[in-house]
Write a protein that holds these residues in place. Structure first.
Motif, mmCIF file in Angstrom:
data_model
loop_
_atom_site.group_PDB
_atom_site.id
_atom_site.type_symbol
_atom_site.label_atom_id
_atom_site.label_comp_id
_atom_site.label_asym_id
_atom_site.label_seq_id
_atom_site.Cartn_x
_atom_site.Cartn_y
_atom_site.Cartn_z
ATOM 1 N N SER A 363 0.842 -1.211 0.127
ATOM 2 C CA SER A 363 -0.053 0.036 0.232
ATOM 3 C C SER A 363 0.990 0.923 0.353
ATOM 4 O O SER A 363 1.846 1.252 0.397
ATOM 5 N N ASP A 364 0.190 1.971 -0.861
ATOM 6 C CA ASP A 364 1.181 3.574 -0.522
ATOM 7 C C ASP A 364 0.620 4.898 0.362
ATOM 8 O O ASP A 364 0.981 5.738 0.983
ATOM 9 N N PHE A 365 -0.528 4.206 0.958
ATOM 10 C CA PHE A 365 -0.968 5.220 1.971
ATOM 11 C C PHE A 365 -1.232 4.327 3.228
ATOM 12 O O PHE A 365 -1.897 4.837 4.495
ATOM 13 N N VAL A 366 -1.255 3.094 3.536
ATOM 14 C CA VAL A 366 -1.114 2.620 5.151
ATOM 15 C C VAL A 366 0.380 2.106 5.214
ATOM 16 O O VAL A 366 1.244 0.817 4.661
ATOM 17 N N VAL A 367 0.946 1.840 6.724
ATOM 18 C CA VAL A 367 2.174 1.628 6.692
ATOM 19 C C VAL A 367 2.337 0.751 8.048
ATOM 20 O O VAL A 367 1.108 0.614 8.879
ATOM 21 N N THR A 368 2.622 -0.865 7.472
ATOM 22 C CA THR A 368 2.517 -1.435 8.300
ATOM 23 C C THR A 368 3.537 -0.844 9.965
ATOM 24 O O THR A 368 4.674 -1.517 9.422
ATOM 25 N N PRO A 369 2.588 -1.053 11.077
ATOM 26 C CA PRO A 369 4.098 -0.510 12.056
ATOM 27 C C PRO A 369 4.824 -2.077 12.433
ATOM 28 O O PRO A 369 4.534 -2.799 12.153
ATOM 29 N N GLY A 370 5.791 -1.969 13.288
ATOM 30 C CA GLY A 370 6.860 -2.124 13.475
ATOM 31 C C GLY A 370 7.673 -3.522 12.127
ATOM 32 O O GLY A 370 8.450 -4.203 11.657
ATOM 33 N N ILE A 371 7.193 -3.317 10.726
ATOM 34 C CA ILE A 371 8.070 -3.445 9.869
ATOM 35 C C ILE A 371 8.834 -2.558 8.661
ATOM 36 O O ILE A 371 8.452 -1.984 7.653
ATOM 37 N N GLU A 372 9.514 -1.554 9.784
ATOM 38 C CA GLU A 372 10.652 -0.683 8.632
ATOM 39 C C GLU A 372 9.997 0.127 7.918
ATOM 40 O O GLU A 372 9.943 0.835 6.837
ATOM 41 N N GLY A 373 8.585 0.288 9.061
ATOM 42 C CA GLY A 373 7.558 1.299 7.737
ATOM 43 C C GLY A 373 6.798 0.893 6.361
ATOM 44 O O GLY A 373 7.017 1.834 5.710
ATOM 45 N N ARG A 374 6.621 -0.036 6.305
ATOM 46 C CA ARG A 374 6.409 -0.621 4.788
ATOM 47 C C ARG A 374 5.260 -0.481 4.652
ATOM 48 O O ARG A 374 4.692 -0.332 5.926
ATOM 49 N N GLY A 375 4.803 0.007 3.230
ATOM 50 C CA GLY A 375 3.176 -0.416 2.969
ATOM 51 C C GLY A 375 2.909 -1.381 3.578
ATOM 52 O O GLY A 375 2.967 -2.633 3.210
ATOM 53 N N ALA A 376 1.511 -1.777 3.652
ATOM 54 C CA ALA A 376 0.939 -2.712 3.910
ATOM 55 C C ALA A 376 0.847 -3.647 2.678
ATOM 56 O O ALA A 376 0.612 -3.182 2.085
ATOM 57 N N PRO A 377 0.720 -4.909 2.917
ATOM 58 C CA PRO A 377 0.313 -5.482 1.968
ATOM 59 C C PRO A 377 -0.931 -5.674 1.196
ATOM 60 O O PRO A 377 -1.831 -5.559 1.237
ATOM 61 N N LEU A 378 -0.749 -6.045 -0.149
ATOM 62 C CA LEU A 378 -1.953 -4.868 -0.592
ATOM 63 C C LEU A 378 -1.660 -6.068 -2.531
ATOM 64 O O LEU A 378 -0.754 -6.034 -3.411
ATOM 65 N N GLY A 379 -3.203 -6.691 -2.159
ATOM 66 C CA GLY A 379 -3.129 -7.328 -3.211
ATOM 67 C C GLY A 379 -3.108 -8.771 -3.439
ATOM 68 O O GLY A 379 -1.811 -9.417 -4.364
ATOM 69 N N PHE A 380 -4.060 -9.286 -2.649
ATOM 70 C CA PHE A 380 -3.529 -11.145 -2.359
ATOM 71 C C PHE A 380 -3.258 -11.529 -3.750
ATOM 72 O O PHE A 380 -4.344 -11.685 -4.879
ATOM 73 N N ASP A 381 -2.859 -12.841 -4.477
ATOM 74 C CA ASP A 381 -2.056 -13.024 -5.868
ATOM 75 C C ASP A 381 -2.606 -14.406 -5.723
ATOM 76 O O ASP A 381 -1.672 -15.303 -4.787
ATOM 77 N N LEU A 382 -2.890 -14.267 -6.486
ATOM 78 C CA LEU A 382 -3.647 -16.585 -6.702
ATOM 79 C C LEU A 382 -3.038 -17.466 -6.516
ATOM 80 O O LEU A 382 -2.806 -18.154 -6.043
ATOM 81 N N LEU A 383 -2.517 -16.812 -7.203
ATOM 82 C CA LEU A 383 -0.768 -17.588 -8.081
ATOM 83 C C LEU A 383 -0.077 -17.966 -6.896
ATOM 84 O O LEU A 383 0.674 -19.191 -7.016
ATOM 85 N N LYS A 384 -0.094 -16.994 -6.116
ATOM 86 C CA LYS A 384 1.415 -17.089 -5.249
ATOM 87 C C LYS A 384 0.703 -17.955 -4.150
ATOM 88 O O LYS A 384 1.077 -18.559 -3.261
ATOM 89 N N ILE A 385 -0.729 -17.595 -3.800
ATOM 90 C CA ILE A 385 -1.225 -18.621 -2.872
ATOM 91 C C ILE A 385 -1.679 -19.826 -3.440
ATOM 92 O O ILE A 385 -0.508 -20.937 -1.775
ATOM 93 N N ILE A 386 -1.475 -19.941 -4.125
ATOM 94 C CA ILE A 386 -2.021 -21.814 -4.113
ATOM 95 C C ILE A 386 -0.248 -22.369 -4.544
ATOM 96 O O ILE A 386 -0.175 -23.355 -4.308
ATOM 97 N N ARG A 387 0.504 -21.205 -5.395
ATOM 98 C CA ARG A 387 2.142 -22.113 -4.922
ATOM 99 C C ARG A 387 2.473 -22.214 -3.760
ATOM 100 O O ARG A 387 3.888 -23.257 -3.240
ATOM 101 N N THR A 388 2.489 -21.365 -2.918
ATOM 102 C CA THR A 388 2.804 -21.041 -1.676
ATOM 103 C C THR A 388 1.865 -22.328 -0.512
ATOM 104 O O THR A 388 3.340 -22.340 0.612
ATOM 105 N N GLY A 389 0.457 -22.443 -0.767
ATOM 106 C CA GLY A 389 -0.780 -22.928 0.072
ATOM 107 C C GLY A 389 -0.809 -22.186 1.267
ATOM 108 O O GLY A 389 -0.936 -22.640 2.340
#
Length: 438
Positions: A363-389
């Motif tokens: 995310s460009d507008f939501v910061v995740t505390p405790g993760i070095e100021g990274r934006g929140a995870p955005l856009g679950f990817d269907l293919l990454k989900i089935i690849r990783t389980g």
């Protein structure tokens, strides 16, 4: 002998067939486009109006509910209880027995809120004459809707969204319509609209997850509303009653937060070749998702059961399967994506890092505390989900298995991989049907 068995390719087969350089380039570009459109959306809460006047396709004999499509016969106890409450509220039935007969005879239709540009927490019931929040994307002009919170401010979850249909719960709905909705609408109009994106961002930094925990968001939202509430209220006792309702309702801003997320999510929908998940929702029986590149098709699996804090006297056997459209918050990087409901600080960090692994962007507008100021995870990817389980973490209120029972707790869970595998198989079929790339 049965001959209607549907064969689904294995995960390995799906991933292998989608591993061509041509597809990966198309998929990357399409996912980038989905995320770009989500980030460009400008959702503004512009007011409150009747569902009949605003929600597309709304009609007298239609009840909207949370999650993917479901029939009355397959509905869970709490969803049936909430539907009964909606019918009694609308005057389509006088009591439980009559409401059940109306549904069994097919006199009233059931359709998902998401199919009508709307969202609702828990049972998610929206009926013809209920008031809804209206959120408009100032870039596209598109709108999304959510019902008003029906929480009775008694800290017990004694509301229709948990399947309660007693007289006091239905009378409370009428009080919301007569007293709260007009005053809140005027307060929103006085502000010229309310941008919930900064409210969400600040609230997350203050400790909320903007799903089951909205204490900071309640304070920020109420501070914006209160001057208008005071001006619009006719009597001092009205101000006191409305203010009391807002401050005692522990998830008061959740509904407009959900409508905001719905509008952002919709902005990224309908992109060919995109594997971004734009909807996650549950109806108390099934968990369902929608994927950007697969239009508005639903893909489902058996809903899981949340685990967490239970009310006194409640056992895990009393908890219904997961329910609600509120997982739209996780879809946008909030809720369990941002902060799991229970566990240690390290558990939370580990969970967020896993969510980054199955998302396309940040995310460009939501910061995740405790993760070095990274934006929140955005856009679950269907293919990454089935690849990783790994499936997304979802926070959730917990409903009782039986109708007309109060909230039994709050918890979190991972939805079934089945829904994602079903979507991936369809995604593969859609790609195989595309003309060859030259």
């Amino acid at each position: 002998m049965r001959t209607d068995i549907e064969f689904r390719p294995s995960t390995e087969e799906i991933l292998h067939k989608l591993a061509t350089p041509e597809f990966q380039a198309l998929n990357q570009q399409a996912n980038d486009e989905s995320i770009k459109r989500m980030k460009q959306a400008v959702p503004i809460l512009i007011g409150i109006g009747k569902a009949s006047d605003n929600i597309p396709g709304m009609r007298k004999n239609l009840v909207l509910h949370a999650g993917p499509p479901i029939t009355w016969q397959r509905a869970s106890g709490p969803l049936k209880g909430a539907i009964i409450a909606g019918l009694i509220y609308e005057g389509l039935a006088k009591n439980k027995v009559e409401a059940e007969r109306v549904m069994e005879e097919g006199q009233v239709d059931l359709e998902p809120c998401h199919n009508h540009n709307a969202v609702g927490p828990m049972a998610g019931i929206i009926t013809h004459s209920m008031s809804v929040y209206i959120v408009e994307d100032k870039l596209s002009g598109n709108r999304a809707y959510s019902n008003l919170s029906d929480d009775r401010a008694d800290y017990r979850g004694s509301s229709i969204r948990f399947g309660v249909y007693d007289k006091s719960a239905i009378n409370y709905l009428r009080w919301i319509e007569d007293e709260i909705a007009p005053v809140l609408n005027q307060a929103i109009l006085d502000e010229g609209g309310i941008d919930f994106i900064p409210i969400i961002g600040r609230s997350l930094l203050m400790g909320d997850d903007c799903h089951v925990m909205t204490n900071a968001a309640t304070l920020i939202f109420s501070r914006i509303l209160m001057p208008g509430v005071i001006r619009a209220s006719k009597k001092r006792k009205d101000i006191e009653k409305i203010a009391n309702q807002i401050y005692k309702d522990e998830t008061f801003p959740l509904n407009p937060i959900m409508a905001t997320c719905k509008l952002v999510s919709d902005a990224g929908s309908g992109i060919p070749h995109s594997s971004i998940i734009t909807t996650m929702a549950r109806n108390g029986t099934e968990f369902g998702i929608q994927v950007s590149g697969l239009d508005k098709a639903w893909f489902t699996g058996l809903a899981g059961v949340g685990h967490g804090l239970l009310m006194p006297g409640i056992t895990p056997a009393d908890v219904n399967r997961d329910m609600g459209d509120s997982a739209i918050t996780e879809t946008m990087g909030f809720g369990g994506t941002h902060k799991i409901f229970s566990g240690t600080y390290q558990d939370n960090i580990d969970n967020i890092l896993k969510m980054y692994d199955i998302c396309h962007s940040e995310s460009d507008f939501v910061v995740t505390p405790g993760i070095e100021g990274r934006g929140a995870p955005l856009g679950f990817d269907l293919l990454k989900i089935i690849r990783t389980g790994t499936t997304p973490t979802i926070n959730s209120g917990l409903a009782h298995k039986s109708m007309n029972r109060y909230q039994v707790g709050t918890g979190s869970l991972h939805p079934p991989l089945e829904a994602f595998l079903n979507a991936a198989a369809s995604f593969l079929n859609s790609e195989e049907e595309q003309p060859p790339v030259h």
